[in-house]
Design an enzyme around this catalytic site. Structure first.
Site: not given
Length: 283
Positions: A10-11, A194
């Site tokens: 995930r970012h 995401h």
């Protein structure tokens, strides 16, 4: 058949979520679009984009902490002996910047270019019924990002449906990971996307069924920034094996108001702060 490994991350921390309630993020732009960060954790500079500074409202960058999270996670991958041969990421700016930080942390930023794949974008419900607008790969290349400009994506932005259901999102994610695997037949793959991607890119790959909406949101809410999951394959059978690196934990650091030291009515400030904290916990 040699073992293949896919890592999905995930970012990092995003500006709009970190500063959404305080207004410091949006208020860092004046009426002419000139940017002056009002908090040390806001990015010092921002990339130029064809849709103007207003484009950052729907395509938020990382905070300074978010970029640091990315580099530290990249370092952890390197320290644990993880080898990466191919890199793909969502077109969201926060994912682009996270990918750069990860590659820098791994010492691969001069050796590997990454491909931007719209099929890895988040569930379109979160786009709030406004078609997302991203910085195109050719513009990212001009800005100095190590992007594979000639990559042919599995999905185009126009193919993303605004009325996408949760099942559609699972299928898009599964289709994207399958296409990536079919094109990259050797080596290890890093995917930066995401919070939900750790679930939707792996669930059907390892033979699971699409989850209920309640279960999906539970997993999403319990997938913090820079979470990482690994799936690997022997003889074509994929299995989820956890994460190759430890978790990344740290505390929340709130905004400091120096004027509180000279304020007589601290009770009113306390009530205001408690009200903001209550709003934060319900978001």
């Amino acid at each position: 058949m040699p073992e293949r490994r896919v890592f999905i991350i995930r970012h990092g921390e995003r500006c709009d979520f970190a500063f959404g309630k305080s207004g410091l993020w949006i208020n860092s732009f004046d009426s002419r679009g000139r940017y002056r960060p009002l908090d040390i954790n806001l990015p010092r500079t921002l990339p130029k984009r064809a849709d103007g500074w207003q484009g950052f409202a729907a395509d938020t960058p990382l905070t300074e902490i978010g970029y640091l999270q990315s580099k530290l996670t990249g370092r952890a991958l390197r320290d644990n002996g993880i080898e990466i041969n191919h890199v793909f990421c969502s077109p969201a700016l926060r994912c682009i910047q996270t990918t750069v930080g990860l590659l820098k942390g791994m010492g691969l930023d001069k050796r590997i270019q990454f491909s931007v794949e719209p099929g890895l974008y988040e569930w379109m419900v979160f786009a709030r019924y406004a078609r997302p607008c991203w910085i195109p790969p050719k513009d990212l290349k001009k800005l100095g990002y190590p992007v594979q400009e000639n990559y042919v994506p599995c999905w185009t932005d126009k193919e993303l449906r605004m009325n996408e259901t949760l099942a559609d999102f699972y299928q898009r994610s599964f289709g994207s990971i399958n296409k990536i695997l079919s094109e990259c037949t050797e080596g290890n793959i890093l995917i930066v996307a995401h919070g939900a991607s750790l679930e939707t890119c792996t669930r059907q790959l390892v033979g699971g069924d699409i989850r209920s909406t309640d279960d999906f949101y539970y997993l999403l809410q319990n997938t913090p920034y820079l979470s990482c999951v690994e799936v690997n394959s022997r003889e074509g059978l994929w299995r989820l094996v956890g994460s190759p690196i430890p978790s990344f934990s740290h505390t929340y650091n709130r905004t400091f108001d120096p004027l509180q030291l000279v304020t007589k009515d601290l009770a009113s400030l306390k009530r205001e702060r408690e009200g903001k904290d209550n709003m934060r916990t319900t978001q």
